[in-house]
Motif scaffolding. Structure first.
Motif, short mmCIF file in Angstrom:
data_model
loop_
_atom_site.label_atom_id
_atom_site.label_comp_id
_atom_site.label_asym_id
_atom_site.label_seq_id
_atom_site.Cartn_x
_atom_site.Cartn_y
_atom_site.Cartn_z
N GLN A 185 33.63 -7.95 66.53
CA GLN A 185 32.95 -6.75 66.03
C GLN A 185 31.87 -7.14 65.03
O GLN A 185 32.02 -8.11 64.28
CB GLN A 185 33.95 -5.81 65.36
N THR B 34 25.76 -3.81 69.79
CA THR B 34 27.03 -4.10 70.46
C THR B 34 26.80 -4.56 71.89
O THR B 34 27.44 -5.51 72.36
CB THR B 34 27.93 -2.85 70.45
N ASN B 35 25.89 -3.89 72.59
CA ASN B 35 25.60 -4.27 73.98
C ASN B 35 25.06 -5.69 74.07
O ASN B 35 25.44 -6.46 74.97
CB ASN B 35 24.61 -3.29 74.59
N ARG C 60 33.02 -1.12 77.72
CA ARG C 60 33.29 -0.01 76.81
C ARG C 60 34.26 0.98 77.44
O ARG C 60 35.15 1.51 76.77
CB ARG C 60 31.96 0.67 76.44
N GLU D 189 32.71 -1.57 68.94
CA GLU D 189 31.44 -0.99 68.49
C GLU D 189 31.04 -1.51 67.12
O GLU D 189 31.89 -1.71 66.24
CB GLU D 189 31.55 0.53 68.46
N THR D 190 29.75 -1.72 66.93
CA THR D 190 29.22 -2.11 65.63
C THR D 190 29.41 -0.98 64.62
O THR D 190 29.10 0.17 64.92
CB THR D 190 27.73 -2.46 65.74
N ASN E 102 37.98 2.09 75.97
CA ASN E 102 38.31 3.51 75.72
C ASN E 102 39.54 3.95 76.49
O ASN E 102 40.36 4.73 75.99
CB ASN E 102 37.11 4.38 76.11
N ARG F 126 23.00 0.79 66.54
CA ARG F 126 24.23 0.00 66.41
C ARG F 126 24.88 -0.24 67.76
O ARG F 126 25.43 -1.30 68.04
CB ARG F 126 25.20 0.70 65.46
N GLN F 127 24.81 0.76 68.63
CA GLN F 127 25.40 0.61 69.96
C GLN F 127 24.64 -0.44 70.78
O GLN F 127 25.26 -1.21 71.53
CB GLN F 127 25.38 1.96 70.69
N ARG G 94 27.88 -8.12 73.45
CA ARG G 94 28.75 -8.20 74.64
C ARG G 94 28.08 -9.01 75.74
O ARG G 94 28.74 -9.78 76.46
CB ARG G 94 29.10 -6.80 75.13
N PHE H 43 23.38 5.53 65.19
CA PHE H 43 24.41 5.07 66.12
C PHE H 43 23.81 4.39 67.34
O PHE H 43 24.35 3.41 67.86
CB PHE H 43 25.28 6.26 66.54
N GLU I 263 35.00 4.09 68.12
CA GLU I 263 34.23 4.04 66.87
C GLU I 263 35.13 3.92 65.65
O GLU I 263 34.67 3.56 64.57
CB GLU I 263 33.36 5.30 66.73
#
Length: 314
Positions: A104, A47-48, A69, A29-30, A73, A43-44, A51, A40, A83
């Motif tokens: 990242q 990240t997507n 993701r 995650e960023t 996890n 930033r998410q 990816r 958030f 996170e």
């Protein structure tokens, strides 16, 4: 018991090449030094997009698996969330989730603009193998930077140096301004005065024949990009053929070796003299199981040989 050990040994031989062939890439995650700088959700999404760039640059045909993701996890320790993965523990997190490469993005604030830093580490050596930075007035500009740089950023995982030119380098066809101070008089011009008796060397206008150096560089970039597009399908076909040859060869070897050992166990069980009817029944079951395994080995060897011949001659 001997047959059980033999079956487990065969499964281990089959599984090892599959495990060794794939490389796992994790995009965490960023993160942001101050959570109030950027929400958030934004930033998410960065990240997507990062990816998605990894998926395009490292396709499964080249032996890469991009971890989702949910995968990340599920493999994290119970006391850690995705996170929390940042900074010095980035490489260690990559090792904990069995990733070969971990990337990242980090968002910060410098002056009135957002800053973006994206890093890619090789977990086995803890080396920083690729990175890029950028600045923007909002999340939209940072997103554009990620979209334009992500493909080149992840190419290092394939062992290729990032290309210094974009794949679609535009060529500027507009005419270039000419410096009038460098113009040379045309051949048909005459001396201004008769008294000037010294002969003059008349040179054609050189700038009408010489190409601008920037246009030459742009054309070279376009030719390089075109050559890369032509080579890419051939490389993909070669990789598919190589993979098919390796898989067929491994299948053939496993089938032949499995059939040999199964036949050996069948003969060994057949030679044993039972002391009672229960031992006779156990020996009979071992013989039948060994014969079945021998049949499976012969079929695997035949299928692998056919695949090997097909991949070589077609």
């Amino acid at each position: 018991m001997r047959l059980v050990r033999f079956v487990l040994f065969c499964l281990l031989i089959i599984g090892l090449p599959c495990l060794a062939s794939a490389k796992y890439v994790a995009v965490l995650e960023t993160v942001c030094n101050d959570s109030t700088v950027m929400p958030f959700q934004e930033r998410q999404f960065i990240t997507n997009v990062l990816r998605a760039g990894a998926v395009k640059a490292l396709p499964a045909d080249f032996g890469f698996t991009i971890m989702t993701r949910d995968n990340i996890n599920a493999m994290l320790p119970p006391d850690m969330s995705i996170e929390d993965c940042e900074g010095s523990c980035l490489v260690e997190t990559g090792r904990n989730i069995s990733a070969d490469y971990v990337a990242q993005a980090r968002v910060g604030l410098y002056g009135e603009k957002f800053t973006l830093t994206v890093e890619l580490y090789e977990t086995i050596s803890s080396k920083l193998v690729s990175s890029f930075t950028g600045r923007g007035v909002d999340a939209e500009e940072l997103l554009g930077i990620v979209e334009s740089r992500a493909h080149e950023f992840f190419l290092i995982c394939r062992g290729n140096e990032p290309s210094p030119y974009p794949l679609d380098a535009p060529v500027d066809e507009s005419p270039k301004p000419v410096d009038e101070s460098t113009n040379i008089a045309p051949p048909d011009s005459a001396p201004e005065t008769v008294e000037d008796s010294e002969p003059k060397i008349l040179v054609p206008r050189l700038y009408t024949y010489a190409e601008d150096s920037s246009m030459v560089a742009q054309k070279a970039a376009q030719e390089k990009a075109s050559a890369a597009r032509k080579v890419a399908p051939a490389m993909a076909e070669s990789n598919v053929r190589t993979t098919l040859i390796v898989v067929s060869a491994v299948t053939t070897v496993i089938g032949v070796v499995g059939a040999f050992f199964a036949d050996y166990y069948a003969a060994d069980a057949y030679d044993e003299i039972p002391d009672n009817k229960y031992q006779y029944r156990d020996n009979l079951n071992d013989i039948r199981l060994a014969q079945n395994l021998r049949t499976v080995g012969i079929i695997m060897g035949a299928v692998g040989a056919v695949g090997l011949g097909f991949s070589i001659f077609f």
